[in-house]
Write a protein that holds these residues in place. Structure first.
Motif, PDB file in Angstrom:
ATOM      1  N   GLY A   1       1.972  -1.063   5.456  1.00 54.78           N
ATOM      2  CA  GLY A   1       1.474   0.298   5.497  1.00 54.78           C
ATOM      3  C   GLY A   1       2.484   1.242   4.879  1.00 54.78           C
ATOM      4  O   GLY A   1       3.462   0.809   4.273  1.00 54.78           O
ATOM      5  N   ASP A   2       2.226   2.502   5.028  1.00 50.65           N
ATOM      6  CA  ASP A   2       3.090   3.528   4.447  1.00 50.65           C
ATOM      7  C   ASP A   2       3.060   4.701   5.422  1.00 50.65           C
ATOM      8  O   ASP A   2       2.037   4.984   6.026  1.00 50.65           O
TER       9      ASP A   2
ATOM     10  N   SER B   1      -8.307   4.678  -2.706  1.00 53.61           N
ATOM     11  CA  SER B   1      -9.068   5.625  -1.891  1.00 53.61           C
ATOM     12  C   SER B   1      -8.585   7.036  -2.190  1.00 53.61           C
ATOM     13  O   SER B   1      -7.388   7.253  -2.369  1.00 53.61           O
TER      14      SER B   1
ATOM     15  N   LEU C   1       0.621   5.761   0.135  1.00 51.95           N
ATOM     16  CA  LEU C   1      -0.169   6.963   0.356  1.00 51.95           C
ATOM     17  C   LEU C   1       0.504   8.084  -0.422  1.00 51.95           C
ATOM     18  O   LEU C   1       1.714   8.289  -0.301  1.00 51.95           O
TER      19      LEU C   1
ATOM     20  N   THR D   1      -3.501  -3.392   6.807  1.00 49.37           N
ATOM     21  CA  THR D   1      -2.388  -2.467   6.568  1.00 49.37           C
ATOM     22  C   THR D   1      -2.837  -1.104   7.095  1.00 49.37           C
ATOM     23  O   THR D   1      -4.024  -0.764   7.016  1.00 49.37           O
TER      24      THR D   1
ATOM     25  N   ILE E   1      -9.639  11.291   7.772  1.00 50.56           N
ATOM     26  CA  ILE E   1      -8.912  12.555   7.624  1.00 50.56           C
ATOM     27  C   ILE E   1      -9.277  13.506   8.753  1.00 50.56           C
ATOM     28  O   ILE E   1     -10.461  13.717   9.039  1.00 50.56           O
TER      29      ILE E   1
ATOM     30  N   THR F   1     -11.285  -1.083   2.677  1.00 50.87           N
ATOM     31  CA  THR F   1     -10.354   0.000   3.016  1.00 50.87           C
ATOM     32  C   THR F   1     -11.111   1.262   3.394  1.00 50.87           C
ATOM     33  O   THR F   1     -12.212   1.508   2.891  1.00 50.87           O
ATOM     34  N   ASP F   2     -10.557   2.044   4.305  1.00 50.38           N
ATOM     35  CA  ASP F   2     -11.163   3.293   4.755  1.00 50.38           C
ATOM     36  C   ASP F   2     -10.099   4.364   4.910  1.00 50.38           C
ATOM     37  O   ASP F   2      -8.984   4.083   5.350  1.00 50.38           O
ATOM     38  N   LEU F   3     -10.482   5.580   4.556  1.00 48.72           N
ATOM     39  CA  LEU F   3      -9.596   6.729   4.681  1.00 48.72           C
ATOM     40  C   LEU F   3     -10.187   7.632   5.762  1.00 48.72           C
ATOM     41  O   LEU F   3     -11.371   7.970   5.709  1.00 48.72           O
TER      42      LEU F   3
ATOM     43  N   THR G   1      -3.905   0.316  -2.372  1.00 45.47           N
ATOM     44  CA  THR G   1      -3.428  -0.972  -1.876  1.00 45.47           C
ATOM     45  C   THR G   1      -3.468  -1.948  -3.051  1.00 45.47           C
ATOM     46  O   THR G   1      -4.457  -1.989  -3.778  1.00 45.47           O
TER      47      THR G   1
ATOM     48  N   SER H   1      -4.696   6.933  -1.627  1.00 42.38           N
ATOM     49  CA  SER H   1      -4.174   5.742  -0.955  1.00 42.38           C
ATOM     50  C   SER H   1      -4.507   4.524  -1.800  1.00 42.38           C
ATOM     51  O   SER H   1      -5.672   4.255  -2.072  1.00 42.38           O
TER      52      SER H   1
ATOM     53  N   ILE I   1      -3.702  12.029   8.459  1.00 46.24           N
ATOM     54  CA  ILE I   1      -4.436  11.228   7.477  1.00 46.24           C
ATOM     55  C   ILE I   1      -4.185   9.755   7.785  1.00 46.24           C
ATOM     56  O   ILE I   1      -3.045   9.351   7.993  1.00 46.24           O
TER      57      ILE I   1
ATOM     58  N   ASP J   1     -12.294   4.054  -1.037  1.00 49.34           N
ATOM     59  CA  ASP J   1     -13.076   4.925  -0.173  1.00 49.34           C
ATOM     60  C   ASP J   1     -12.948   6.319  -0.773  1.00 49.34           C
ATOM     61  O   ASP J   1     -11.885   6.681  -1.280  1.00 49.34           O
TER      62      ASP J   1
ATOM     63  N   SER K   1      -5.106   5.736   6.503  1.00 48.92           N
ATOM     64  CA  SER K   1      -5.722   4.843   5.529  1.00 48.92           C
ATOM     65  C   SER K   1      -5.497   3.409   5.984  1.00 48.92           C
ATOM     66  O   SER K   1      -4.357   2.984   6.154  1.00 48.92           O
TER      67      SER K   1
ATOM     68  N   SER L   1      -1.713   2.973   6.843  1.00 48.46           N
ATOM     69  CA  SER L   1      -0.862   4.055   6.327  1.00 48.46           C
ATOM     70  C   SER L   1      -1.232   5.347   7.028  1.00 48.46           C
ATOM     71  O   SER L   1      -2.412   5.603   7.271  1.00 48.46           O
ATOM     72  N   ILE L   2      -0.220   6.158   7.335  1.00 43.38           N
ATOM     73  CA  ILE L   2      -0.514   7.450   7.948  1.00 43.38           C
ATOM     74  C   ILE L   2       0.267   8.575   7.279  1.00 43.38           C
ATOM     75  O   ILE L   2       1.395   8.402   6.849  1.00 43.38           O
ATOM     76  N   GLY L   3      -0.394   9.722   7.164  1.00 42.99           N
ATOM     77  CA  GLY L   3       0.241  10.953   6.706  1.00 42.99           C
ATOM     78  C   GLY L   3       0.214  11.922   7.878  1.00 42.99           C
ATOM     79  O   GLY L   3      -0.852  12.144   8.460  1.00 42.99           O
TER      80      GLY L   3
ATOM     81  N   THR M   1       0.826  -1.200   0.000  1.00 38.92           N
ATOM     82  CA  THR M   1       0.000   0.000   0.000  1.00 38.92           C
ATOM     83  C   THR M   1       0.865   1.257   0.000  1.00 38.92           C
ATOM     84  O   THR M   1       1.971   1.247   0.530  1.00 38.92           O
TER      85      THR M   1
ATOM     86  N   ILE N   1       0.290  12.216  -1.278  1.00 36.55           N
ATOM     87  CA  ILE N   1      -0.314  13.439  -0.762  1.00 36.55           C
ATOM     88  C   ILE N   1       0.144  14.645  -1.570  1.00 36.55           C
ATOM     89  O   ILE N   1       1.340  14.827  -1.806  1.00 36.55           O
TER      90      ILE N   1
ATOM     91  N   THR O   1      -6.459  -0.719   5.319  1.00 37.67           N
ATOM     92  CA  THR O   1      -7.046  -1.766   4.482  1.00 37.67           C
ATOM     93  C   THR O   1      -7.101  -3.036   5.321  1.00 37.67           C
ATOM     94  O   THR O   1      -6.132  -3.376   5.995  1.00 37.67           O
TER      95      THR O   1
END
Lengths: 341, 341
Positions: free
Chosen positions: B129-130, A96, A54, B94, B56, B52-54, A143, A141, B139, A130, B141, B96-98, A52, A56, B143
């Motif tokens: 993840g990322d 997403s 991300l 997974t 914010i 998957t869900d985002l 995956t 994002s 942020i 999403d 995300s 991921s975060i920003g 996955t 931005i 999955t």
């Protein structure tokens, strides 16, 4: 007084290590977890790889010079590149997006046209995602899932002393494309009447804005019964990736400047910007080529493939990670790849 | 002149439909794609579901009243809820975060403590993840992958006329928690000396900040040989979800106000805020309960489970989607769920 450690102090990889070090797994199906290009899940038949990314706005891309269709295409490709880097075939993706109301339906359609074009080219299925509002900027994002015959996936920590270090295609071009577009952006912001001067720079601009994932290399390796001893994709720069392979395999290496595959147009662009093409090739990111190690006895099998260059070999860890210049001087390899923090 | 359609004109679901309508799949392994809680992939043994869900900052959560540990926990739970809503068991995620540099390592560790707590509770593995910089805001995300015996997953479009409509647990509480916290936030911003007044409101605040996914319900259904005819989770509100089930199954429905499971504390909170508890239960989101339809002959099997309420039944599409109040009046059900745009 509370302790406060700045993220910059430990860096991105240190942060991930810090955050995941005490984590255990519960399912027998989890074969490989955090720490490689993708994770592996056994599904009692083919194994599944999952990766996955991300992306931005303002961090990974600038919409001032990135067409939305290209952005959609690239968002998919960078994930597929991670799947190929496991020696797996991508099969599905989720996408997403977080968007502010400055985007119209037409603009998003353009983005998805790029997503779909990549799906068609690489024969992968968009299976979910999403869609959300964002207060500021465009957030993407993706995956990707891929499949691989049980046990045939290739990790980063399995290179052996004496193995050849190979890289696909050419490196450094994407960084030069970024340098050019950033320069034109600044000129435009200072004087909007000046039109961007991209003439003759299709190659480097294309390397940045429309990269491809090296499906062909994975197919070539399979066809020729070659399983790399270790592999990853080149997203942060050759130096950074080689150091990963060395660190995780507990080895050193020798890289030779004269072996680095640099396109003539990238070389010319570097000279124009007053940059050293070798430094661009080593430290520039976003090429999405594959870097892998091979047993020496596999050398004959790859000589006929012009898309694969042998750039060095793995050594004992005590010998360090060294770069030999054209003039015969030896330098320590240092990671100058893209840093998020 | 170029056409410009505002996203607000077609809404979130319209947008997704618009963007995915021409999409075809290439892999035999892709069993179910865009359009349900999760996608299904056949892995020649168990089938895999992917969702998957985002999330914010400023859109889905406010860090002023959301502890980071709770946020990490919830980010996982909302995805697991989608896996359960397919009648599957979650196995991997997974994350991921920003993040901007206003976050310290300690703050992120807190977030991951919540992620890990959810992983442990639900026995799922964090497999990747990322981590990225963000120019503004936090942020997230996630999955999630889950597994299900071939063909045993439950979709939204398979309800039948006469089926009972069931909901797990209680609804409306999370919305009231949000109402309370938003009120306290405004009071605080106007006068930082006023301390938040959350006394006695643990229930509604907990419903918002620390929701659980209904693993117990899926296990109960399996143990009692019940396969719902259709199912989804309640993230946007009962009204909105019931309308999805009806639209996708091409049916109508009758819901009964007196059957809605509303906690006494939620009811009291609603009265305190001058709100109708029924409206909160129908239109409030984020409860992460399951809503599902059952054949009438399964009714006896669920009567002993106090965590399942029968709130109505499915009808012919011609009869519309109706709500019967305690006073016996009939209203059309309208979706007032959370809208991103």
């Amino acid at each position: 007084m509370e302790t406060r450690t700045e993220i910059a102090e430990i860096g991105e990889f240190g942060l991930i290590e810090h955050l995941t070090k005490n984590f255990e797994t519960y399912n027998a199906s989890t074969i490989e977890t955090v720490g490689d290009d993708a994770a592996v899940i056994d599904h009692f038949g083919k194994q599944t790889v999952v990766t996955t990314d991300l992306l931005i706005e303002g961090v990974h891309f600038d919409l001032m010079y990135t067409p939305l269709k290209h952005l959609g295409y690239k968002s998919v490709v960078v994930n597929l590149s991670d799947v190929f880097a496991m020696n797996a075939q991508p099969t599905q993706i989720t996408v997403s997006i977080g968007i502010s109301n400055r985007f119209s339906v037409e603009a998003l359609s353009e983005f998805y046209e790029g997503v779909y074009a990549a799906c068609e080219k690489y024969q992968v299925d968009l299976i979910g995602g999403d869609t959300s509002a964002s207060q500021k900027g465009f957030i993407i994002s993706v995956t990707a899932l891929g499949e691989v015959a049980p046990g045939k996936y290739v990790k980063r920590n399995t290179a052996q002393k004496g193995d050849l270090i190979c890289v696909s295609g050419e490196v450094g071009g994407a960084f030069l494309g970024l340098t050019l577009l950033e320069r034109e952006r600044k000129i435009y912001l200072e004087n909007p009447k000046v039109q961007p001067d991209l003439e003759g720079e299709d190659y480097i601009v294309g390397r940045l804005l429309k990269p491809e994932a090296r499906k062909d290399i994975i197919e070539f390796l399979e066809k020729n019964d070659i399983i790399p001893t270790a592999m990853m994709d080149v997203s942060d720069g050759v130096s950074s990736e080689v150091l990963h392979l060395c660190k995780q395999s507990v080895l050193g290496c020798r890289l030779h400047e004269e072996k680095l595959p640099i396109n003539e147009k990238a070389r010319q662009a570097a000279f124009k910007f007053g940059l050293d093409p070798t430094v661009c090739a080593l430290n520039g990111g976003e090429d999405y080529e594959l870097i892998f190690t091979l047993k020496q006895e596999d050398y004959d099998k790859i000589t006929l493939n012009e898309e694969i260059s042998v750039i060095g070999y793995m050594t004992d860890v005590e010998e360090g990670c060294k770069f030999i210049s054209k003039g015969g001087n030896t330098f320590d390899i240092t990671a100058q790849g893209w840093k998020a923090f």
